[in-house]
Design a protein around this motif. Structure first.
Motif, short mmCIF file in Angstrom:
data_model
loop_
_atom_site.label_atom_id
_atom_site.label_comp_id
_atom_site.label_asym_id
_atom_site.label_seq_id
_atom_site.Cartn_x
_atom_site.Cartn_y
_atom_site.Cartn_z
N ASN A 100 4.79 -5.40 0.84
CA ASN A 100 4.42 -4.08 1.35
C ASN A 100 5.67 -3.32 1.76
O ASN A 100 6.38 -3.71 2.69
CB ASN A 100 3.46 -4.23 2.54
CG ASN A 100 2.79 -2.92 2.89
OD1 ASN A 100 3.35 -1.84 2.70
ND2 ASN A 100 1.58 -3.01 3.41
N LEU A 101 5.93 -2.20 1.09
CA LEU A 101 7.15 -1.43 1.36
C LEU A 101 7.17 -0.82 2.74
O LEU A 101 8.24 -0.43 3.24
CB LEU A 101 7.29 -0.32 0.30
CG LEU A 101 7.51 -0.80 -1.14
CD1 LEU A 101 7.56 0.40 -2.07
CD2 LEU A 101 8.78 -1.61 -1.25
N VAL A 102 6.01 -0.73 3.39
CA VAL A 102 5.94 -0.13 4.72
C VAL A 102 6.86 -0.85 5.69
O VAL A 102 7.46 -0.24 6.58
CB VAL A 102 4.49 -0.16 5.23
CG1 VAL A 102 4.43 0.13 6.72
CG2 VAL A 102 3.65 0.86 4.48
N ASN A 256 -3.77 5.26 4.46
CA ASN A 256 -2.37 5.06 4.08
C ASN A 256 -2.08 5.83 2.80
O ASN A 256 -2.99 6.34 2.13
CB ASN A 256 -1.99 3.57 3.97
CG ASN A 256 -2.78 2.84 2.91
OD1 ASN A 256 -2.99 3.35 1.81
ND2 ASN A 256 -3.23 1.64 3.23
N ASP A 257 -0.80 5.91 2.45
CA ASP A 257 -0.39 6.75 1.32
C ASP A 257 -0.76 6.17 -0.03
O ASP A 257 -0.97 6.92 -0.99
CB ASP A 257 1.12 6.98 1.38
CG ASP A 257 1.53 7.91 2.51
OD1 ASP A 257 0.67 8.68 2.99
OD2 ASP A 257 2.71 7.86 2.93
N ASP A 258 -0.85 4.85 -0.15
CA ASP A 258 -1.30 4.26 -1.42
C ASP A 258 -2.71 4.74 -1.76
O ASP A 258 -3.00 5.16 -2.88
CB ASP A 258 -1.29 2.73 -1.34
CG ASP A 258 0.12 2.16 -1.32
OD1 ASP A 258 1.05 2.89 -1.69
OD2 ASP A 258 0.28 1.00 -0.92
N ASN A 284 1.92 7.11 6.56
CA ASN A 284 3.11 6.26 6.40
C ASN A 284 4.34 6.98 5.86
O ASN A 284 5.44 6.46 5.93
CB ASN A 284 2.86 5.02 5.50
CG ASN A 284 2.14 3.93 6.24
OD1 ASN A 284 2.30 3.76 7.44
ND2 ASN A 284 1.31 3.17 5.52
N LEU A 286 5.52 7.47 2.90
CA LEU A 286 6.25 6.77 1.85
C LEU A 286 6.84 7.78 0.87
O LEU A 286 6.33 8.89 0.71
CB LEU A 286 5.33 5.80 1.11
CG LEU A 286 4.68 4.68 1.92
CD1 LEU A 286 3.81 3.83 1.00
CD2 LEU A 286 5.73 3.83 2.62
N ASP A 287 7.91 7.39 0.18
CA ASP A 287 8.50 8.26 -0.83
C ASP A 287 7.46 8.67 -1.87
O ASP A 287 7.50 9.79 -2.40
CB ASP A 287 9.67 7.56 -1.52
CG ASP A 287 10.94 7.60 -0.68
OD1 ASP A 287 10.98 8.37 0.31
OD2 ASP A 287 11.89 6.88 -1.01
N ASN A 300 4.42 10.30 9.65
CA ASN A 300 5.66 9.53 9.61
C ASN A 300 5.87 8.79 10.94
O ASN A 300 5.68 9.35 12.01
CB ASN A 300 6.88 10.43 9.37
CG ASN A 300 8.16 9.64 9.31
OD1 ASN A 300 8.31 8.73 8.51
ND2 ASN A 300 9.11 9.98 10.18
#
Length: 343
Positions: A100-102, A256-258, A284, A286-287, A300
């Motif tokens: 998980n990139l988070v 979440n962003d996903d 989150n 995320l990029d 964020n």
């Protein structure tokens, strides 16, 4: 410009707001095999055999050793081998998912402070210090108290942390997103979260979102609590279910962003314009969310700073200092192109 939500009242890492009922970690004593042997009334060799070659000792002796291990909280150090002494330069960091990139920013923040002090982050060895993503299991309370580990629980604020806590209120963050979307003129919403058993913070965000709407006399959102883990594909599935509803909501908040990215792709596949026909928001920053087009409205959290603060508190504990117990790093709502501006 983001909408900054200030942290709740928090103490600086050098503060001293510990309550009288909490243990002071001026000294961290490692539970050793000697403690087990002393409590069980057997030799060190017998304990070693009971743990490593149980077939060589009697059932009665194995039970004595088992009870002693449970009472002392002793955990055999499979990785350290013959190392002795309190400080080995190892800090365990346990996260729910390494993929998980988070959590990468949090880990980088920890490393930026710990590594210059000669400390190495490890996964799975929690003999000396512990950093947790989320709260420690309360079922582990007897073990943690017996070992008196210096510990930091991160990512979410916890009412009664075992030791130190650095994070945010995810319910407050969900409420902040609800406030922003209603300010943009949205009056009907859907809310999507993932597997509550595995991803508790996504559920907390949705609870805060719903609570704000109820408190301010807005209609409750249509809720989809997914059974599977969060993913882009699950977000797409959720949005397709929402689009099949008799009355389509004006905006969809994904926890979440996903999920949000998948939801937005499902809208585009259905020939809908975002945000003209329906709005989408995530969490989150995320990029993936910030760089796609339209960019996604999100929340964020400065996870790098969270890691830095956690590492500083941990170093203070290891050196015998008594710092702050609970730090709120706050969060920021980041307006994106996926939600409309008020007309």
């Amino acid at each position: 410009m983001g909408i900054r939500t200030p942290p709740a009242s928090a103490s600086s890492p050098s503060g001293t707001n510990r309550t009288a009922t909490q243990p002071r970690h001026s000294e961290f004593r490692q539970i050793t095999i000697k403690d087990v042997a002393r409590l069980a009334g057997v030799s060190l060799m017998t304990v070693s055999r009971a743990l490593n070659r149980p077939e060589l000792v009697s059932a009665k002796t194995r039970e004595l050793v088992r009870q002693a291990v449970e009472r002392t909280g002793y955990i055999p150090n499979r990785l350290a081998g013959g190392l002795s002494g309190l400080h080995t330069g190892q800090v365990a960091v346990l996260v729910p998912s390494l993929s998980n990139l988070v959590f990468s920013d949090l880990l980088n923040g920890l490393a930026s402070v710990l590594e210059p002090h000669g400390m190495q982050m490890m996964v799975g060895n929690y003999h000396y210090a512990l950093v947790l993503v989320g709260p420690a299991p309360r079922s582990a309370a007897p073990l943690l108290r017996a070992r008196a580990l210096p510990m930091v629980e991160t990512v979410e604020l916890i009412d009664t942390p075992f030791d130190c806590n650095v994070g945010i209120s995810h319910q407050d963050a969900g409420a902040a997103m609800a406030a922003y979307l209603t300010q943009q003129g949205y009056r009907s919403a859907a809310a999507v979260s993932a597997n509550a058993g595995l991803e508790r913070r996504t559920s907390q965000r949705i609870e805060g979102f719903c609570r704000y709407l109820a408190a301010n006399n807005f209609p409750q959102p249509v809720r989809l609590d997914l059974e599977n883990r969060s993913s882009i594909s699950e977000g797409g599935k959720a949005m397709r279910r929402i689009l099949d509803l008799p009355e389509r909501p004006e905006v969809v908040f994904c926890a979440n962003d996903d999920l949000a990215f998948g939801a937005m792709m499902a809208c585009l596949d259905a020939g809908l314009r975002v945000p003209e026909d329906i709005g989408v928001a995530g969490f989150n920053a995320l990029d993936l969310a910030l760089q796609c087009r339209p960019s996604i409205t999100t929340v964020n959290v400065d996870r790098h700073r969270m890691g830095v603060l956690a590492a500083r508190l941990l170093l203070g504990r290891l050196s015998g200092e008594n710092g702050a117990e609970r730090l709120d790093v706050g969060f920021t709502v980041i307006p994106g192109q996926s939600t409309r501006k008020p007309t």
